[in-house]
Design a protein around this motif. Structure first.
Motif, short mmCIF file in Angstrom:
data_model
loop_
_atom_site.label_atom_id
_atom_site.label_comp_id
_atom_site.label_asym_id
_atom_site.label_seq_id
_atom_site.Cartn_x
_atom_site.Cartn_y
_atom_site.Cartn_z
N THR A 2 1.06 -6.80 7.14
CA THR A 2 1.31 -5.46 6.75
C THR A 2 -0.03 -4.62 6.65
O THR A 2 -0.91 -5.19 6.68
N ALA A 3 -0.01 -3.19 6.78
CA ALA A 3 -1.09 -2.59 6.86
C ALA A 3 -1.84 -2.62 5.40
O ALA A 3 -1.44 -2.55 4.41
N LEU A 5 -5.23 -1.60 2.71
CA LEU A 5 -5.87 -0.59 2.14
C LEU A 5 -7.24 -0.51 2.86
O LEU A 5 -7.85 -1.39 3.31
N ALA A 45 -2.81 1.89 4.61
CA ALA A 45 -1.62 2.13 3.72
C ALA A 45 -2.36 3.00 2.65
O ALA A 45 -1.54 3.77 2.01
N GLY A 46 -3.52 3.33 2.51
CA GLY A 46 -4.26 4.15 1.35
C GLY A 46 -5.57 3.83 1.52
O GLY A 46 -6.30 2.97 2.20
N ALA A 92 -2.02 -5.20 -2.94
CA ALA A 92 -2.17 -5.19 -1.49
C ALA A 92 -2.81 -6.84 -1.64
O ALA A 92 -3.47 -7.04 -2.61
#
Length: 208
Positions: A2-3, A5, A45-46, A92
């Motif tokens: 997953t992406a 942070l 993602a952020g 995360a």
């Protein structure tokens, strides 16, 4: 994978620029920090910003500001730890770090770091470029870091470890090689570097 942070490392003292925040210097009609944010945002993602001192000076960007949790400016590993602690609170698994003074880093930085970490229980990789003397040169402020190793990193900092590659080598950290044209990890350390970056922007480097 997953992406991750994203954490922008801006905790240094900018001594070769006469002090202050290099990220706030003007570049290409914006600031260095604006250029870095624009390049990182689509890849993560952020985002958060690792910086020390009064966080209010970064209020316009609306990002969480994470101070070092280790005193006396111990270097980028302290910023990595601050980012990992923040990411753990967000649920995360990984973060990617970039430097606030390096405005032309690759737009596929995150994808290539992640691709290098296939099969690793704790994904850990640094960006690297070819070096005619050493084979490759690692760029320790540009890396993929696993939240699972944050307590190990905390202990290492407590033991006096300051050099990024000493810690990453302990955990079999990998290298993601960026061997395209130009200087993707060109960073602004001096007024002359800032002038060169302005020229690079004018020549289209910001679009690469």
């Amino acid at each position: 994978m997953t992406a991750p942070l994203g954490v922008i490392l801006a905790g240094g003292r900018a001594t070769r620029m006469g002090g202050g925040d290099k990220g706030l210097l003007p570049l290409g009609g914006a600031t260095l920090l604006d250029q870095v944010i624009a390049r990182l945002a689509p890849q993560v993602a952020g985002m958060a910003l690792n910086a020390n001192g009064d966080p209010a000076r970064f209020a316009d960007w609306g990002l969480p500001v994470l101070p070092d949790s280790v005193a006396d400016y111990p270097g980028p590993l302290a910023g990595v730890l601050a980012g990992l602690d923040w990411a753990a609170g967000q649920g995360a698994e990984t973060i990617v770090t970039v430097a606030a003074d390096t405005p032309f880093f690759p737009r596929d930085l995150v994808a290539r770091l992640q691709a290098e970490c296939g099969g690793m229980d704790a994904p850990l990789a640094l960006a690297a470029t070819p070096d005619p003397r050493r084979g490759t040169a690692r760029h320790p402020t540009f890396g993929l870091w696993p939240v699972a190793l944050r307590d190990d990193l905390r202990a290492a900092l407590g033991d006096g470890v300051r050099k990024v590659v000493l810690w990453t080598d302990r955990h079999d950290g990998r290298e993601a090689l960026f061997d395209g044209p130009g200087e993707p990890f060109f960073n602004v350390n001096t007024p002359e570097d800032l002038e060169a970056a302005q020229e690079m922007i004018a020549a289209g480097a910001g679009r690469a």
